[in-house]
Design an enzyme around this catalytic site. Structure first.
Site, mmCIF file in Angstrom:
data_model
loop_
_atom_site.group_PDB
_atom_site.id
_atom_site.type_symbol
_atom_site.label_atom_id
_atom_site.label_comp_id
_atom_site.label_asym_id
_atom_site.label_seq_id
_atom_site.Cartn_x
_atom_site.Cartn_y
_atom_site.Cartn_z
ATOM 1 N N ASP A 412 0.862 -1.184 0.000
ATOM 2 C CA ASP A 412 0.000 0.000 0.000
ATOM 3 C C ASP A 412 0.898 1.234 0.000
ATOM 4 O O ASP A 412 1.558 1.538 0.995
ATOM 5 C CB ASP A 412 -0.881 -0.038 1.255
ATOM 6 C CG ASP A 412 -1.883 1.105 1.283
ATOM 7 O OD1 ASP A 412 -2.805 1.037 2.101
ATOM 8 O OD2 ASP A 412 -1.721 2.075 0.518
ATOM 9 N N HIS A 413 0.929 1.934 -1.121
ATOM 10 C CA HIS A 413 1.872 3.049 -1.255
ATOM 11 C C HIS A 413 1.518 4.234 -0.358
ATOM 12 O O HIS A 413 2.308 5.163 -0.206
ATOM 13 C CB HIS A 413 1.932 3.495 -2.716
ATOM 14 C CG HIS A 413 3.243 4.124 -3.103
ATOM 15 N ND1 HIS A 413 4.096 4.690 -2.193
ATOM 16 C CD2 HIS A 413 3.865 4.244 -4.303
ATOM 17 C CE1 HIS A 413 5.162 5.163 -2.809
ATOM 18 N NE2 HIS A 413 5.048 4.893 -4.099
ATOM 19 N N ARG A 414 0.343 4.206 0.252
ATOM 20 C CA ARG A 414 0.010 5.320 1.140
ATOM 21 C C ARG A 414 0.916 5.324 2.353
ATOM 22 O O ARG A 414 1.223 6.377 2.906
ATOM 23 C CB ARG A 414 -1.459 5.207 1.590
ATOM 24 C CG ARG A 414 -2.459 5.484 0.494
ATOM 25 C CD ARG A 414 -3.867 5.285 0.984
ATOM 26 N NE ARG A 414 -4.095 3.928 1.454
ATOM 27 C CZ ARG A 414 -5.263 3.486 1.935
ATOM 28 N NH1 ARG A 414 -6.281 4.306 2.027
ATOM 29 N NH2 ARG A 414 -5.403 2.248 2.319
#
Lengths: 441, 396
Positions: A412-414
């Site tokens: 999850d790049h967040r």
């Protein structure tokens, strides 16, 4: 007197509610207005007070269950005597009695009256029939529906008469209602008729529906679809790949198999991957974390609740290994075997399916090299393990045949940047290509 | 050209800077204390405080009268809670709780004279109680069996109005009628009207129109706004940028803010306002500064939009508790009085519950019977046709 309390509509037009918790148990004494339970509706979470004083007889609904408005949820034994054959004269005028049962009490048909039950209940028809005229009907411009004895070939009876559940049964069994001889009153096809027609087997022509098969979406399929769709459209996925020479790990496995301690243990490569993931998470805790949009916080988990994606007859399920980071390789191997067996048998309890923090999906068992896995909702990373097979590999400047496996990590790049994701994947790869490295961490 | 500042009224202290937008909004939060203009005769701690303007209007309230106000509030709260429970048990379609607003309603209700007329919204169970309407008469509306069970003319209490703020027009028109018919004056029979609405209603055009007409016709109407801080889920700062009582200034009549959890202050201020109206000095706006302790209705869940700290703060200002403390400390009222009221409340609740459960569903004729005062041939034809239609169904 045994009385059943039906779920009321607590919010103007609700059709159902979930029982969140029970505040009482069978055998408890309750007073009028004592809180029985908490329910959650589409509008609000509210507490339901008891309408009667008495003893709790039975809880008819489990916490977590969603029930329709008007369904009985609890049985309360009140001190009043059962009504005698001649019911006591009601305080309300008799005219009110004629209009149907009182709110909250069962009518003659056993249904419990609710004040504002808008929600249609399956199988119930609330519309009252029009009175049949006493005199013979005037000549109708249209012919009346075919009587019971009318043959199904009657050109006018193009639509067979059957109740919706019977129609569904016929559809499920592949029975064409037009071929069924009705036995019910007024030419209605009954459940028994359909079952008899299905039992006749090949007598009924197979229904061809144009080369396609339609399967209702439900259960695990629906849940899986919802989860992956939600995940794919909320968590921005990044996937990285790494090919790893796992020859050393496979050699270690062979040695361990000969060890007395592993005599009864099914030691799979997946156990090594699980161990490597747990070790790598310690160096990169971002992969064992969760994005909490509502709270505006990133939640770091102290322990790894390791999900193992398993293909089962019911569909894809992901049982969890609890606190996987506290387990040794041997313990991991044992738990993995149990988990897989339980899942294949379809006996995984729901509690084992929730609360994961990281997932491994072993696509290699299908002979596949790699994939781009989709995150389990609420998790920051998922690792796909490809097939382990001999491949040409460069060792010390020369080609050699080595045992190679491809890893694919989606994150999850967040909350995980390329740096952390790459380090984590490289760590897992390093541990699998040189298990001795674990000593140095 | 004149400076725009010349058009704004001078503040008491010319040295004061105008507050910023943030300061204005902060002053409208539900957690503020009501400001220096708040009229209060009983503190939340139950202490009687002097007020030179309004002491005279509560001078006759002796210990018996104060006990009466206490009893009113306890009984009203008790049947309100019972109705809430009845809704949760499927006996009422909806209920509109008044929890927390007992003082605002009993104070205003007890300030009315028999000849005064009241126009409620839908939460005025306490005012209805003061007008002699039995709580059981409120049940038909909320069970969905009736549009209103009492005669508004006989009880001098209009039927509940569900449309927000609509009753302000009715009340203003009624008060204008009182004025035109010379029912305003110094005599003992002089009349006034009181109109109840909430903070959310102040954003409605109907309320604005009512204010304008009442002002220019000097209508004898008290606009009684119970500011309970929340219009369902919208806080006061979404309705206004000035305290509501100060809006009256713009229309040209007096506005006053009273502690809505202080039954004595509500009684005194409303008595004064009604007397102003009866003697021809109307209209008057009263803002009763209070708090909605429960949900907007039983269909609402306030935990979704407001914080618990507000509720905890307002629990300390409970309208009943301060009267109880005052009765004990300053008048030496014993426990047997409070026990007696509690027992009476439980009896009322039991009667209320039984009435609700046994309530007959009226026949379809009821829909037609109260539409017009006199028989109307078209309506009679409609009734006949409808009854014939219903008779066309087979028995179940």
């Amino acid at each position: 007197m045994r009385r059943e309390f039906a779920l009321p509509d607590v919010g103007e037009g609700l059709t159902e509610a979930e029982i969140v918790t029970w505040n009482v148990a069978p055998g408890d004494q309750v007073q009028v207005n004592q809180i029985l339970c908490e329910i959650e509706t589409a509008k609000a979470a509210v507490e339901l007070p008891s309408p009667w004083a008495g003893t709790v007889g039975e809880l008819l609904v489990q916490p977590g269950q969603t029930v329709a408005v008007g369904s009985p949820i609890i049985v309360i034994e009140t001190a009043e005597a059962e009504p005698a054959a001649a019911p006591a004269p009601p305080p309300a005028p008799a005219a009110a009695e004629e209009r149907g049962p009182k709110i909250g009490e069962a009518g003659q048909d056993g249904r419990i009256a609710t004040l504002v039950g808008y929600g249609p209940r399956p199988g119930s028809v609330t519309r009252r029939p029009r009175k049949r005229p006493a005199a013979p009907p005037p000549p109708a411009p249209e012919p009346r529906p075919a009587p019971a004895a009318a043959p199904a070939t009657d050109g006018r009876a193009t639509v067979p008469l059957a109740k919706p559940p019977v129609r569904k049964l016929a559809k499920d069994l592949g029975v064409d209602l037009r071929t069924v001889t009705p036995s019910g009153p007024d030419g209605v096809i009954t459940r028994a008729d359909v079952e008899a027609a299905a039992g006749a087997g090949s007598a009924a022509p197979a229904v061809s529906s144009g080369g396609e098969r339609r399967v209702p979406i439900r259960g695990v399929r629906r849940a899986t679809a919802a989860a992956v769709t939600q995940s794919a459209f909320t968590a921005p996925h990044v996937t990285e790949f790494l090919s790893v020479d796992v020859t050393a790990t496979m050699q270690l496995r062979d040695r361990l198999r000969a060890d007395r301690a592993y005599r009864d243990v099914k030691l799979t490569p997946l156990a090594f991957v699980a161990k490597a993931v747990c070790l790598a998470v310690e160096r990169t805790p971002e992969l064992n974390a969760r994005w909490d949009e509502d709270a505006g916080e990133i939640v770091y988990h102290d322990h790894v609740q390791l999900g193992i994606a398993a293909a089962t007859p019911r569909g894809l399920i992901v049982p969890k290994i609890r606190d996987a980071d506290t387990l040794s390789l041997r313990e991991l191997a044992i738990v993995l075997a149990e988990l897989t067996e339980t899942a294949r048998a379809g006996k995984t309890p729901p509690s084992d399916l929730v609360g994961g923090t990281f997932t491994i999906t072993n696509v290699g068992v299908f002979g596949v090299d790699t994939g781009t896995p989709i995150l389990n909702p609420g998790e920051a990373g998922i690792l796909a393990v490809g097939a382990i097979k001999p491949m040409p590999w460069v060792v010390d400047g020369e080609l050699a045949v080595r045992t190679v496996c491809q890893l694919a990590l989606s994150f999850d790049h967040r909350l995980v940047d390329g740096e952390q994701g790459s380090r984590f994947l490289a760590d897992v790869g390093a541990l699998l290509s040189d298990p001795g490295l674990a000593l140095t961490w | 050209m004149s400076d725009p500042q010349d058009w704004t009224p001078a503040t008491a202290d010319p040295g004061l800077r105008r507050p910023s937008r943030e300061q204005v909004v902060a002053g409208l939060k539900a957690t503020v204390e009501g400001g220096p203009d708040l009229v209060q005769l009983l503190t939340p701690e139950g202490e009687r405080v002097a007020d030179p303007r309004f002491d005279a209007w509560a001078a006759d309230v002796d210990v018996d009268a104060l006990q009466g106000l206490y009893r009113d509030m306890v009984l009203v709260r008790r049947f309100d809670r019972e109705a809430n429970a009845l809704q949760r048990q499927g006996q009422l379609g909806i209920w509109v709780p008044l929890l927390g607003q007992e003082a605002a309603q009993i104070g205003a209700g007890r300030a009315m004279k028999p000849q005064d007329m009241a126009f409620p919204s839908y939460r005025e169970h306490g005012v209805a109680w003061c007008r002699g309407i039995d709580p059981t008469e409120l049940l038909g509306i909320f069970r969905g069996t009736d549009h209103g069970s009492w005669d508004p003319i006989a009880r001098r209490f209009h039927l509940y109005t569900i449309v927000i703020g609509n009753q302000c027009l009715n009340a203003t028109g009624y008060a204008m009628g009182q004025k035109f018919e010379s029912k305003v004056g110094d005599g003992p029979d002089a009349e006034a009207t009181i109109c109840f609405f909430g903070d959310g209603a102040t954003s409605q055009g109907d309320v604005h129109e009512g204010f304008v007409w009442a002002a220019v016709y000097d209508a004898p109407v008290v606009f009684y706004c119970q500011n309970n801080q929340w219009a369902i889920s919208e806080p006061l700062e979404r309705q206004t940028r000035v305290p509501l009582y100060r809006r009256a200034q713009g229309y040209g009549f007096p506005g006053i803010r009273v502690d809505g959890n202080d039954v004595l202050a509500c009684l005194a201020v409303t008595r004064w306002a009604l007397e102003e109206c009866r003697t021809g000095n109307g209209p008057v706006l009263i803002e009763a500064f209070t708090y909605r302790m429960d949900a907007h209705t039983t269909s609402d869940d306030p935990t979704r939009y407001r914080l618990a700290d507000e509720l905890e703060l307002w629990k300390l200002k409970d309208p009943i508790e301060r009267v109880r403390v005052n009765l004990v400390r300053e008048h030496g009222v014993g426990q047997e009085f409070f026990d007696g009221v509690a027992a009476e409340a439980d009896e009322l609740a039991a009667r209320f519950r039984q009435f609700c459960i046994d309530m007959p569903t009226p026949g379809p004729e009821r829909m037609f019977s109260e539409v017009y005062a006199e028989a109307s041939p078209p309506l009679e034809a409609q009734e006949e046709a409808y009854l014939a239609y219903l008779a066309g169904f087979a028995a179940e």
